[in-house]
Design a protein around this motif. Structure first.
Motif, PDB file in Angstrom:
ATOM      1  N   LEU A 121       0.839  -1.194   0.000  1.00  0.00           N
ATOM      2  CA  LEU A 121       0.000   0.000   0.000  1.00  0.00           C
ATOM      3  C   LEU A 121       0.881   1.253   0.000  1.00  0.00           C
ATOM      4  N   PRO A 122       0.858   2.047  -1.050  1.00  0.00           N
ATOM      5  CA  PRO A 122       1.727   3.232  -1.121  1.00  0.00           C
ATOM      6  C   PRO A 122       1.484   4.232  -0.002  1.00  0.00           C
ATOM      7  N   ASP A 123       0.243   4.323   0.488  1.00  0.00           N
ATOM      8  CA  ASP A 123      -0.085   5.304   1.517  1.00  0.00           C
ATOM      9  C   ASP A 123      -0.075   4.717   2.929  1.00  0.00           C
ATOM     10  N   ALA A 124       0.372   3.481   3.054  1.00  0.00           N
ATOM     11  CA  ALA A 124       0.562   2.840   4.364  1.00  0.00           C
ATOM     12  C   ALA A 124       1.672   1.815   4.186  1.00  0.00           C
ATOM     13  N   THR A 125       2.892   2.305   4.034  1.00  0.00           N
ATOM     14  CA  THR A 125       4.010   1.439   3.635  1.00  0.00           C
ATOM     15  C   THR A 125       4.387   0.410   4.694  1.00  0.00           C
ATOM     16  N   ASN A 126       3.998   0.641   5.942  1.00  0.00           N
ATOM     17  CA  ASN A 126       4.320  -0.312   7.004  1.00  0.00           C
ATOM     18  C   ASN A 126       3.157  -1.265   7.287  1.00  0.00           C
ATOM     19  N   PHE A 127       2.212  -1.332   6.350  1.00  0.00           N
ATOM     20  CA  PHE A 127       1.077  -2.250   6.460  1.00  0.00           C
ATOM     21  C   PHE A 127       1.569  -3.631   6.038  1.00  0.00           C
ATOM     22  N   ARG A 128       1.613  -4.575   6.966  1.00  0.00           N
ATOM     23  CA  ARG A 128       2.159  -5.897   6.666  1.00  0.00           C
ATOM     24  C   ARG A 128       1.560  -6.975   7.563  1.00  0.00           C
ATOM     25  N   ASP A 129       1.667  -8.190   7.082  1.00  0.00           N
ATOM     26  CA  ASP A 129       1.100  -9.345   7.765  1.00  0.00           C
ATOM     27  C   ASP A 129       1.922  -9.679   9.008  1.00  0.00           C
ATOM     28  N   VAL A 130       1.234 -10.020  10.081  1.00  0.00           N
ATOM     29  CA  VAL A 130       1.904 -10.443  11.310  1.00  0.00           C
ATOM     30  C   VAL A 130       2.298 -11.916  11.229  1.00  0.00           C
ATOM     31  N   GLY A 131       1.683 -12.659  10.311  1.00  0.00           N
ATOM     32  CA  GLY A 131       1.914 -14.094  10.221  1.00  0.00           C
ATOM     33  C   GLY A 131       3.117 -14.468   9.375  1.00  0.00           C
ATOM     34  N   GLY A 132       3.223 -15.787   9.144  1.00  0.00           N
ATOM     35  CA  GLY A 132       4.311 -16.297   8.331  1.00  0.00           C
ATOM     36  C   GLY A 132       5.567 -16.632   9.089  1.00  0.00           C
ATOM     37  N   TYR A 133       5.479 -16.703  10.421  1.00  0.00           N
ATOM     38  CA  TYR A 133       6.646 -17.021  11.247  1.00  0.00           C
ATOM     39  C   TYR A 133       6.487 -18.395  11.895  1.00  0.00           C
ATOM     40  N   ARG A 134       7.612 -19.039  12.096  1.00  0.00           N
ATOM     41  CA  ARG A 134       7.633 -20.363  12.724  1.00  0.00           C
ATOM     42  C   ARG A 134       7.813 -20.210  14.235  1.00  0.00           C
ATOM     43  N   THR A 135       7.090 -21.009  15.000  1.00  0.00           N
ATOM     44  CA  THR A 135       7.200 -20.956  16.447  1.00  0.00           C
ATOM     45  C   THR A 135       8.301 -21.884  16.939  1.00  0.00           C
ATOM     46  N   SER A 136       8.637 -21.757  18.194  1.00  0.00           N
ATOM     47  CA  SER A 136       9.705 -22.577  18.770  1.00  0.00           C
ATOM     48  C   SER A 136       9.376 -24.061  18.758  1.00  0.00           C
ATOM     49  N   ASP A 137       8.079 -24.400  18.790  1.00  0.00           N
ATOM     50  CA  ASP A 137       7.697 -25.820  18.824  1.00  0.00           C
ATOM     51  C   ASP A 137       7.282 -26.358  17.456  1.00  0.00           C
ATOM     52  N   GLY A 138       7.583 -25.613  16.378  1.00  0.00           N
ATOM     53  CA  GLY A 138       7.365 -26.129  15.041  1.00  0.00           C
ATOM     54  C   GLY A 138       6.050 -25.757  14.381  1.00  0.00           C
ATOM     55  N   HIS A 139       5.179 -25.011  15.063  1.00  0.00           N
ATOM     56  CA  HIS A 139       3.967 -24.511  14.418  1.00  0.00           C
ATOM     57  C   HIS A 139       4.324 -23.308  13.539  1.00  0.00           C
ATOM     58  N   TRP A 140       3.346 -22.879  12.734  1.00  0.00           N
ATOM     59  CA  TRP A 140       3.504 -21.670  11.933  1.00  0.00           C
ATOM     60  C   TRP A 140       2.364 -20.717  12.239  1.00  0.00           C
ATOM     61  N   VAL A 141       2.657 -19.415  12.270  1.00  0.00           N
ATOM     62  CA  VAL A 141       1.633 -18.398  12.487  1.00  0.00           C
ATOM     63  C   VAL A 141       0.937 -18.140  11.151  1.00  0.00           C
ATOM     64  N   ARG A 142      -0.366 -18.392  11.103  1.00  0.00           N
ATOM     65  CA  ARG A 142      -1.117 -18.258   9.858  1.00  0.00           C
ATOM     66  C   ARG A 142      -1.061 -16.832   9.324  1.00  0.00           C
ATOM     67  N   MET A 143      -1.015 -16.718   8.014  1.00  0.00           N
ATOM     68  CA  MET A 143      -1.057 -15.421   7.359  1.00  0.00           C
ATOM     69  C   MET A 143      -2.501 -15.056   7.043  1.00  0.00           C
ATOM     70  N   GLY A 144      -2.760 -13.755   6.899  1.00  0.00           N
ATOM     71  CA  GLY A 144      -4.093 -13.284   6.568  1.00  0.00           C
ATOM     72  C   GLY A 144      -5.029 -13.175   7.744  1.00  0.00           C
ATOM     73  N   VAL A 145      -4.501 -13.301   8.963  1.00  0.00           N
ATOM     74  CA  VAL A 145      -5.332 -13.213  10.172  1.00  0.00           C
ATOM     75  C   VAL A 145      -5.217 -11.832  10.820  1.00  0.00           C
ATOM     76  N   ALA A 146      -4.014 -11.279  10.898  1.00  0.00           N
ATOM     77  CA  ALA A 146      -3.813  -9.970  11.512  1.00  0.00           C
ATOM     78  C   ALA A 146      -2.712  -9.222  10.772  1.00  0.00           C
ATOM     79  N   TYR A 147      -2.891  -7.902  10.704  1.00  0.00           N
ATOM     80  CA  TYR A 147      -1.930  -7.026  10.057  1.00  0.00           C
ATOM     81  C   TYR A 147      -1.554  -5.896  11.004  1.00  0.00           C
ATOM     82  N   ARG A 148      -0.325  -5.416  10.863  1.00  0.00           N
ATOM     83  CA  ARG A 148       0.153  -4.255  11.608  1.00  0.00           C
ATOM     84  C   ARG A 148       0.425  -3.142  10.601  1.00  0.00           C
ATOM     85  N   SER A 149       0.266  -1.884  11.022  1.00  0.00           N
ATOM     86  CA  SER A 149       0.406  -0.808  10.050  1.00  0.00           C
ATOM     87  C   SER A 149       0.736   0.517  10.704  1.00  0.00           C
TER      88      SER A 149
END
Length: 352
Positions: A121-149
């Motif tokens: 988003l050109p007018d909200a350049t820090n708008f990004r997904d919180v997901g897509g990261y791996r947890t310490s126990d091998g799970h993954w944080v789902r994408m498309g659930v929460a965004y930070r901006s």
């Protein structure tokens, strides 16, 4: 707890005032190796191409592209590779759409959905997904659930449509009253707007420990460790110590937990109040500290400012958590007042 906090604070003040030495060396926790995908990412190039990479315990992985964060369904085959591999999806391969999600399906084990973290988003350049990261126990944080901006006051009609396309139905604003008045959010009509003012004084000025002690401790450690912005270095512990901030982050997390669709939360630049909110959420979900810190530092890239955030600021907030509550779980329950049901709901909502 109070006695422990005073001892910790006084030791820090004495050390800071007595010695101006080299910054403290902090260890970075290692990520344990578990079955499934150990690494995966999708990065969109400026030309519209995608660079995918992954590492798994499988021997082969097939890749499909779709428009749903759940994966599958409308998937279009784009290629395959070894259990650990890379794949380039050239520009023009996929038709133009708001966002492509890529489902990585191993020949053994569960599939994983990844996407480029930024919505571009050109007018909200820090708008990004919180997901897509791996947890310490091998799970993954789902994408498309929460965004930070960062602030959403400049969103065009087309950018607001992106929020609609990504099913963003809740907007949590962490800014203070003046910021909200000067730059009101521009969001889709169907999106619920909720205020969670981190600086809110409407319930009075209350701290979990003496404000003077928090100030002196932060100042001393800032001098000891070094910082490019002492004001920010001091401010971060107050996001943990101030009762108004507790209420705001409780509102944020309970709101995300209760929302069946996607949520965006933001402040003005999307780096400090939002940065701590994202760090709390990711830590609650079991994401390793090193990954949480990398997500926090990414604001420097998205905002195009090398000094937008500094790691010592975030670490100061985590240090305050330990000083006041002994551990992060204590902060979640005794500081933010989250119930076990809310914590469980967040983990069920996010973890794949």
């Amino acid at each position: 707890m109070r006695a422990h906090r005073w001892r910790t604070g006084l030791v820090a003040v004495a050390a800071g005032l007595a010695m101006l030495v080299a910054p403290l060396v902090r260890s970075v926790p290692a990520t344990a190796s578990t079955a499934g995908f150990g690494q995966a990412s999708a990065i969109r190039g400026a030309d519209g191409s995608y660079a995918l990479s992954w590492a798994s315990t499988a021997t082969a992985v097939t890749v499909t592209a779709g428009t749903s964060p759940a994966g599958g369904g409308d998937g279009v085959a784009v290629g395959s590779g070894a259990g650990t591999g890379t794949l380039t999806v050239p520009a023009g391969t996929l038709p133009a759409t708001t966002r492509w999600y890529f489902t990585l399906t191993p020949n053994s084990g569960s599939p994983l959905v990844v996407a480029d973290r930024s919505l571009g988003l050109p007018d909200a350049t820090n708008f990004r997904d919180v997901g897509g990261y791996r947890t310490s126990d091998g799970h993954w944080v789902r994408m498309g659930v929460a965004y930070r901006s960062n602030k959403l006051s400049g969103l065009s009609v087309a950018e607001q449509q992106v929020l609609v396309d990504q099913h963003v139905t809740l907007d949590v604003d962490l800014r203070n009253g003046k910021e909200r008045s000067d730059d009101p959010d521009r969001i889709p009509a169907a999106t619920t707007y909720r205020v969670a003012d981190v600086e809110d004084l409407s319930h009075g000025i209350d701290f979990h420990d003496g404000a003077v002690l928090t100030l002196l401790t932060a100042l001393a450690l800032g001098l000891l460790e070094g910082t490019g912005n002492m004001g920010q270095r001091i401010a971060y512990p107050f996001m943990v110590d101030f009762g108004g901030a507790d209420r705001a982050y409780r509102t944020l997390l309970t709101g995300i937990a209760a929302n069946p669709q996607a949520t965006v939360f933001h402040c003005s630049s999307g780096k400090d109040r939002t940065g701590w909110g994202a760090a709390v959420l990711l830590t609650l979900l079991g994401v390793p500290r090193a990954t949480v810190e990398a997500d926090y530092l990414a604001s420097n890239d998205y905002l195009g400012r090398a000094d937008a955030v500094e790691l010592s600021w975030l670490r100061a907030a985590f240090d305050e958590v330990d000083a006041l509550y002994g551990n992060f779980d204590g902060y979640l329950h005794d500081g933010l007042g989250l119930s076990d049901a809310t914590v469980d709901a967040l983990r069920a909502r996010f973890l794949a």
